[in-house]
Enzyme design. Structure first.
Site, PDB file in Angstrom:
ATOM      1  N   ARG A   1       0.862  -1.182   0.000  1.00 34.96           N
ATOM      2  CA  ARG A   1       0.000   0.000   0.000  1.00 34.96           C
ATOM      3  C   ARG A   1       0.899   1.234   0.000  1.00 34.96           C
ATOM      4  O   ARG A   1       1.458   1.611   1.024  1.00 34.96           O
ATOM      5  CB  ARG A   1      -0.899  -0.024   1.240  1.00 34.96           C
ATOM      6  CG  ARG A   1      -2.017   0.998   1.230  1.00 34.96           C
ATOM      7  CD  ARG A   1      -2.633   1.111   2.612  1.00 34.96           C
ATOM      8  NE  ARG A   1      -1.763   1.880   3.497  1.00 34.96           N
ATOM      9  CZ  ARG A   1      -1.630   1.686   4.810  1.00 34.96           C
ATOM     10  NH1 ARG A   1      -2.271   0.702   5.393  1.00 34.96           N
ATOM     11  NH2 ARG A   1      -0.840   2.456   5.523  1.00 34.96           N
TER      12      ARG A   1
ATOM     13  N   HIS B   1      -3.805   4.261   4.535  1.00 38.44           N
ATOM     14  CA  HIS B   1      -4.893   3.281   4.622  1.00 38.44           C
ATOM     15  C   HIS B   1      -6.179   3.896   4.094  1.00 38.44           C
ATOM     16  O   HIS B   1      -6.862   3.318   3.255  1.00 38.44           O
ATOM     17  CB  HIS B   1      -5.059   2.837   6.074  1.00 38.44           C
ATOM     18  CG  HIS B   1      -6.245   1.955   6.295  1.00 38.44           C
ATOM     19  ND1 HIS B   1      -6.315   0.658   5.836  1.00 38.44           N
ATOM     20  CD2 HIS B   1      -7.424   2.189   6.930  1.00 38.44           C
ATOM     21  CE1 HIS B   1      -7.467   0.126   6.177  1.00 38.44           C
ATOM     22  NE2 HIS B   1      -8.169   1.029   6.831  1.00 38.44           N
TER      23      HIS B   1
ATOM     24  N   TYR C   1       3.958   5.513  11.371  1.00 36.59           N
ATOM     25  CA  TYR C   1       4.280   4.127  11.720  1.00 36.59           C
ATOM     26  C   TYR C   1       5.173   3.415  10.716  1.00 36.59           C
ATOM     27  O   TYR C   1       5.517   2.251  10.913  1.00 36.59           O
ATOM     28  CB  TYR C   1       2.991   3.312  11.936  1.00 36.59           C
ATOM     29  CG  TYR C   1       1.997   3.359  10.789  1.00 36.59           C
ATOM     30  CD1 TYR C   1       2.150   2.544   9.672  1.00 36.59           C
ATOM     31  CD2 TYR C   1       0.901   4.217  10.830  1.00 36.59           C
ATOM     32  CE1 TYR C   1       1.242   2.578   8.625  1.00 36.59           C
ATOM     33  CE2 TYR C   1      -0.021   4.261   9.793  1.00 36.59           C
ATOM     34  CZ  TYR C   1       0.158   3.441   8.697  1.00 36.59           C
ATOM     35  OH  TYR C   1      -0.745   3.484   7.658  1.00 36.59           O
TER      36      TYR C   1
END
Length: 409
Positions: free
Chosen positions: A302, A306, A315
């Site tokens: 990805r 998200h 993160y």
């Protein structure tokens, strides 16, 4: 929502040959499926290598590599079809980028980008037949494109003006599912109905690596295996379930989980559109032939957030993203097209113009949509109303009125 089965459109071939009975077919194929699953899933574990087995037909540099097991499923692909796959990926990415921009401009409430996952979706989507049935999550914009769903119809839900925007039975493409993992159960139940109807079609369910930790997915694997359902579980492992990496969800590669349920699992390079096409064709063919379910893990990445409410920089590092950008699925196929003389600069220029036209059409269509009803969220929560909902509605109305009192909009 109840979906009328389209499974009875064609007669379903039986795997039991002349016997032709459902019971005989199930008994025969259960043994064959078990043998196939054992052979395929133990082959990679027996290697004891640091990396699991990965099906790849195109390298990141755009070079074609041979695969004795899956080459046959793309052997007849023409230069025109290759250009079609490239076009699909480019236009899907353009639509996705426009939707992200529209959300940033306040036209959409939320958007889940597929950036980086185009090959997994276009390859698997183009592997389906018209009479197959697709159960997506909320990120399968490329699969929707392959199934003929107008991109503008996807955006109504994210704008809050409808509950989906298309008839699932018109394209055999179910509405987007926000609840994580539940669509795998819907797909399995539908596939069980397909088998009972005796139809020659298959079902494919999409989900992510995060959803693989849900109990619904485990239950769907159990039912699909026991009932030998003609379903393909297509997991797009983009390696991040929002902020949780895959290694915090599983101690083995996801495709190996199929071994415990008695059906085959395959890991495919999710940035390789040819490999995704070939493996999904193989899995769907197994399903149509009465050989039961398959788990396909498309190992991809990805590249973006998200959803537009997420900040991936909190993160994960830029180094990881940059490494995967070098494996870009669109660039990979372009390199192959150019090296094989299957596309010239004229083709790429025309496609660039077409993508801009698509972006403009999407932008104009969204801005022409009505504003969502701010109070619709309070409707139908309870059949006979509820005091707490009434209180919340009144609080929200006061909040909205405060903007007018202050001279706002």
């Amino acid at each position: 929502m109840t979906v009328e089965s389209s499974a009875a459109r064609k007669p379903r071939r039986t795997a039991a040959g002349k016997a032709g009975t459902t019971g005989t077919k199930a008994g025969t194929t259960a043994g064959r499926t078990g043998a196939t699953g054992t052979q395929r899933t133990t082959r990679s574990t027996a290697k004891k290598s640091t990396e699991p087995e990965l099906v790849q037909l195109l390298t990141p540099e755009g070079k074609r590599v041979k695969n004795a097991e899956y080459d046959a499923y793309v052997a007849g692909i023409t230069p025109e079809e290759l250009r079609g796959l490239y076009r699909d990926m480019v236009l899907t990415r353009r639509f996705d980028a426009e939707a992200t921009s529209l959300q940033r401009q306040g036209e959409l409430g939320l958007w889940a980008s597929l950036l980086g996952q185009e090959a997994a979706q276009i390859g698997s989507g183009r592997a389906t037949r018209e009479d197959d049935y697709v159960f997506p999550t909320y990120r399968e914009h490329g699969v929707a494109w392959c199934r003929g769903v107008d991109p503008t119809n996807l955006l109504g839900m994210f704008r809050g003006v409808n509950n989906g925007g298309w008839d699932p039975n018109s394209n055999n493409f179910q509405l987007y599912t926000i609840v994580i993992g539940s669509q795998t159960l819907h797909a399995t139940g539908y596939a069980m109905g397909v088998a009972k109807d005796g139809a020659d079609s298959a079902v494919i369910a999409y989900f992510g690596d995060g959803a693989s930790s849900q109990g619904d997915v485990a239950e769907s694997f159990t039912f699909a295996a026991v009932y030998n359902a003609p379903v393909v579980f297509f997991c797009q492992n983009n390696q991040w379930a929002i902020s949780e990496p895959t290694e915090r969800q599983t101690r083995v590669p996801l495709y190996q989980r199929a071994q415990g349920y008695g059906f085959p699992g395959v890991r495919v390079d999710g940035n390789d559109v040819l490999a995704c096409l070939a493996v999904t064709k193989w899995a769907l063919e197994r399903a149509r032939n009465g050989e039961g379910p398959t788990l396909v893990e498309a190992f991809t990445y990805r590249m973006g957030a998200h959803t537009t409410s997420d900040d991936p920089s909190r993160y994960r590092g830029d180094e990881e993203r940059l490494a995967w950008e070098a494996k870009d699925p669109i660039l990979r196929l372009r390199r192959y097209l150019e090296a094989s003389n299957h596309a010239d600069e004229g083709f790429f220029a025309e496609l660039e113009a077409e993508s801009e036209t698509l972006g403009k059409r999407v932008r104009e269509a969204v801005r022409a949509m009505p504003d969502p009803d701010h109070f619709a969220i309070f409707e139908n929560a309870y059949a006979d109303g509820h005091a707490l909902v009434d209180e919340e509605r009144a609080q929200f109305a006061a909040y909205q009125a405060s903007f007018a009192d202050e001279g706002g909009h």
